[in-house]
Motif scaffolding. Structure first.
Motif, PDB file in Angstrom:
ATOM      1  N   PHE A 140       0.826  -1.212   0.000  1.00 31.04           N
ATOM      2  CA  PHE A 140       0.000   0.000   0.000  1.00 31.04           C
ATOM      3  C   PHE A 140       0.860   1.261   0.000  1.00 31.04           C
ATOM      4  O   PHE A 140       0.614   2.190  -0.747  1.00 31.04           O
ATOM      5  N   ALA A 141       1.875   1.309   0.844  1.00 30.30           N
ATOM      6  CA  ALA A 141       2.775   2.471   0.901  1.00 30.30           C
ATOM      7  C   ALA A 141       4.099   2.028   1.500  1.00 30.30           C
ATOM      8  O   ALA A 141       4.146   1.128   2.339  1.00 30.30           O
ATOM      9  N   ALA A 142       5.183   2.649   1.054  1.00 34.17           N
ATOM     10  CA  ALA A 142       6.499   2.380   1.628  1.00 34.17           C
ATOM     11  C   ALA A 142       6.681   3.256   2.854  1.00 34.17           C
ATOM     12  O   ALA A 142       6.429   4.465   2.796  1.00 34.17           O
ATOM     13  N   ALA A 282     -13.875  -7.559  -1.854  1.00 33.10           N
ATOM     14  CA  ALA A 282     -12.519  -7.481  -1.304  1.00 33.10           C
ATOM     15  C   ALA A 282     -11.502  -7.221  -2.415  1.00 33.10           C
ATOM     16  O   ALA A 282     -10.593  -6.399  -2.274  1.00 33.10           O
ATOM     17  N   LYS A 283     -11.656  -7.905  -3.531  1.00 37.99           N
ATOM     18  CA  LYS A 283     -10.739  -7.706  -4.662  1.00 37.99           C
ATOM     19  C   LYS A 283     -10.861  -6.293  -5.219  1.00 37.99           C
ATOM     20  O   LYS A 283      -9.852  -5.656  -5.562  1.00 37.99           O
ATOM     21  N   GLN A 284     -12.087  -5.787  -5.273  1.00 29.82           N
ATOM     22  CA  GLN A 284     -12.287  -4.415  -5.737  1.00 29.82           C
ATOM     23  C   GLN A 284     -11.555  -3.419  -4.836  1.00 29.82           C
ATOM     24  O   GLN A 284     -10.957  -2.444  -5.317  1.00 29.82           O
ATOM     25  N   PHE A 285     -11.592  -3.666  -3.531  1.00 31.32           N
ATOM     26  CA  PHE A 285     -10.962  -2.737  -2.597  1.00 31.32           C
ATOM     27  C   PHE A 285      -9.435  -2.762  -2.743  1.00 31.32           C
ATOM     28  O   PHE A 285      -8.781  -1.719  -2.713  1.00 31.32           O
ATOM     29  N   ILE A 286      -8.873  -3.947  -2.911  1.00 33.82           N
ATOM     30  CA  ILE A 286      -7.427  -4.050  -3.108  1.00 33.82           C
ATOM     31  C   ILE A 286      -7.008  -3.273  -4.352  1.00 33.82           C
ATOM     32  O   ILE A 286      -6.035  -2.500  -4.340  1.00 33.82           O
ATOM     33  N   ASP A 287      -7.742  -3.468  -5.454  1.00 34.13           N
ATOM     34  CA  ASP A 287      -7.427  -2.744  -6.694  1.00 34.13           C
ATOM     35  C   ASP A 287      -7.534  -1.231  -6.495  1.00 34.13           C
ATOM     36  O   ASP A 287      -6.718  -0.460  -7.020  1.00 34.13           O
ATOM     37  N   PHE A 288      -8.532  -0.816  -5.736  1.00 37.23           N
ATOM     38  CA  PHE A 288      -8.759   0.603  -5.471  1.00 37.23           C
ATOM     39  C   PHE A 288      -7.586   1.216  -4.701  1.00 37.23           C
ATOM     40  O   PHE A 288      -7.135   2.325  -5.013  1.00 37.23           O
ATOM     41  N   LEU A 289      -7.069   0.490  -3.714  1.00 31.07           N
ATOM     42  CA  LEU A 289      -5.991   1.017  -2.871  1.00 31.07           C
ATOM     43  C   LEU A 289      -4.725   1.346  -3.656  1.00 31.07           C
ATOM     44  O   LEU A 289      -4.023   2.303  -3.328  1.00 31.07           O
ATOM     45  N   VAL A 290      -4.433   0.540  -4.663  1.00 31.65           N
ATOM     46  CA  VAL A 290      -3.192   0.773  -5.420  1.00 31.65           C
ATOM     47  C   VAL A 290      -3.447   1.463  -6.761  1.00 31.65           C
ATOM     48  O   VAL A 290      -2.541   1.592  -7.582  1.00 31.65           O
ATOM     49  N   GLY A 291      -4.679   1.907  -6.961  1.00 37.01           N
ATOM     50  CA  GLY A 291      -4.985   2.703  -8.140  1.00 37.01           C
ATOM     51  C   GLY A 291      -4.320   4.066  -8.055  1.00 37.01           C
ATOM     52  O   GLY A 291      -3.908   4.523  -6.988  1.00 37.01           O
ATOM     53  N   ARG A 305       4.776   7.329   0.981  1.00 36.67           N
ATOM     54  CA  ARG A 305       5.471   7.076  -0.274  1.00 36.67           C
ATOM     55  C   ARG A 305       4.724   6.018  -1.092  1.00 36.67           C
ATOM     56  O   ARG A 305       4.511   4.903  -0.624  1.00 36.67           O
ATOM     57  N   SER A 306       4.353   6.388  -2.295  1.00 38.48           N
ATOM     58  CA  SER A 306       3.586   5.502  -3.160  1.00 38.48           C
ATOM     59  C   SER A 306       4.401   4.280  -3.578  1.00 38.48           C
ATOM     60  O   SER A 306       5.635   4.316  -3.656  1.00 38.48           O
ATOM     61  N   VAL A 307       3.691   3.185  -3.886  1.00 37.34           N
ATOM     62  CA  VAL A 307       4.338   1.964  -4.374  1.00 37.34           C
ATOM     63  C   VAL A 307       4.181   1.822  -5.885  1.00 37.34           C
ATOM     64  O   VAL A 307       4.531   0.795  -6.451  1.00 37.34           O
ATOM     65  N   ARG A 308       3.683   2.871  -6.550  1.00 36.23           N
ATOM     66  CA  ARG A 308       3.495   2.827  -7.994  1.00 36.23           C
ATOM     67  C   ARG A 308       4.729   3.325  -8.755  1.00 36.23           C
ATOM     68  O   ARG A 308       5.433   4.220  -8.296  1.00 36.23           O
ATOM     69  N   LYS A 309       4.935   2.768  -9.930  1.00 33.84           N
ATOM     70  CA  LYS A 309       6.043   3.180 -10.785  1.00 33.84           C
ATOM     71  C   LYS A 309       5.869   4.610 -11.286  1.00 33.84           C
ATOM     72  O   LYS A 309       6.853   5.322 -11.505  1.00 33.84           O
TER      73      LYS A 309
END
Length: 352
Positions: A140-142, A282-291, A305-309
């Motif tokens: 979710f976050a570093a 639950a899967k929808q929420f996981i996808d939402f968190l890292v959107g 700190r974001s975990v996205r590229k």
């Protein structure tokens, strides 16, 4: 859409936050969002139960937006990482929760048999160094671990610069530190210190001296650490970077130190509970968190700190590449968690 999201955050922060740790919390009332989200996001409805050690100011706006976009009714249950993980374990035969959100990824890894592997739709957009190779949890976050100090209690130039400086007798009884059996971030801090001095007798010798300098004051939750330092109950504390930065941004007279021996930046994560009653939600929420929207929000509003590229660097803070990191042994942290906590508890009680 981002403007609407930030507007929701601003309005929510004016509302009384959810109740404290260990209580079951009613979800915020569903209201029409100022933005319907992306056109491809259909409101499927349903329910979702979250277990989360996150601070309310982080949880509230994210949950609110998720409800508005999806029509899913969310129940939030808060508590410490350790207590909530034990709850997941106790409920394994008949799961009551759907998603465990936040808590150090090493703590989630230690309880991996209670979670359902899931590869998020956003997986290709995430930084590979933060991805669980087994897909049990999603980052979710570093979260770099730091030393926080109160500028009114610590003279300029006398701030601790290293983990070793915490052993100075002048800090005896003045250090805020949470029980690693209850706090996932505190457990990560324990392993970070062990790693800095050696995951053997040398590391534990340091921990013994550190515990002696705590003078019997081990706090019951991580939230008490940064609050205690900001409120001048403690001169210094070991905490999450983002928690300390919220106080800095708010004008509190506190400062931050990245220990010279090196620190860690282990991500906190989210995981679907095995046998979750509401698996699709639950899967929808996981996808939402890292959107992209949520990841942008946590950087701009919470200094996480974001975990996205594709995340933009956070302005005004030390860049990740400039923070000295220890060689954090994730497998050691996860597989030896029970042993490490027992060892620490024996030191606290004087049994070792």
């Amino acid at each position: 859409m981002k403007k609407a999201f930030t507007g929701i955050l601003a309005s929510l922060l004016l509302v009384t936050t959810l109740a404290g740790c260990g209580t079951e919390q009613a979800a915020p009332q569903k209201t029409a969002s100022g933005d319907a989200g992306t056109k491809n996001e259909a409101k499927k409805g349903g329910k979702l139960t979250l277990y989360s050690p996150n601070a309310a100011e982080v949880n509230n706006p994210i949950i609110k937006e998720f409800q508005d976009r999806t029509g899913i009714e969310v129940q939030l249950i808060s508590g410490g990482t350790g207590d909530l993980l034990k709850r997941v374990q106790a409920e394994a035969v008949s799961p009551q929760g759907d998603v465990f959100w936040a808590g150090g990824a090493d703590s989630l890894e230690a309880y991996k048999k209670f979670f359902e592997p899931y590869k998020t739709k956003e997986n290709d957009n995430l930084l590979p160094e933060y991805i669980d190779k087994n897909g049990v949890w999603t980052p979710f976050a570093a979260l770099p671990m730091i030393i926080m100090y109160n500028k009114e209690l610590v003279k300029a130039g006398e701030e601790p610069k290293s983990w070793n400086d915490l052993l100075d007798p002048k800090w005896k009884g003045k250090i805020a530190y949470a029980d690693p059996a209850k706090s996932g971030s505190s457990y990560t801090q324990l392993v970070t210190m062990l790693t800095a001095f050696g995951k053997d007798d040398k590391g534990w010798d340091f921990v013994k001296k550190f515990v002696k300098n705590l003078d019997g004051k081990v706090l019951s939750g991580s939230g008490l650490v940064y609050k205690g330092v900001a409120d001048k109950e403690f001169a210094i504390g070991i905490t999450l970077e983002e928690a300390a930065l919220r106080y800095v941004e708010g004008g509190a007279k506190v400062g931050i130190v990245y220990p010279s021996e090196g620190t860690s930046a282990v991500p906190d994560g989210a995981a679907i509970i095995k046998g979750a009653p509401n698996m699709e939600q639950a899967k929808q929420f996981i996808d939402f968190l890292v959107g992209k929207d949520v990841q942008s929000l946590i950087q701009k509003e919470f200094k996480r700190r974001s975990v996205r590229k594709d995340a933009e660097p956070i302005q005004g803070i030390v860049q990740t590449k400039d923070i000295k990191l220890v060689n954090y042994d994730f497998d050691f942290a996860a597989s030896k968690k029970d042993d490490n906590i027992k060892h620490f508890s024996k030191i606290i009680t004087g049994a070792e």
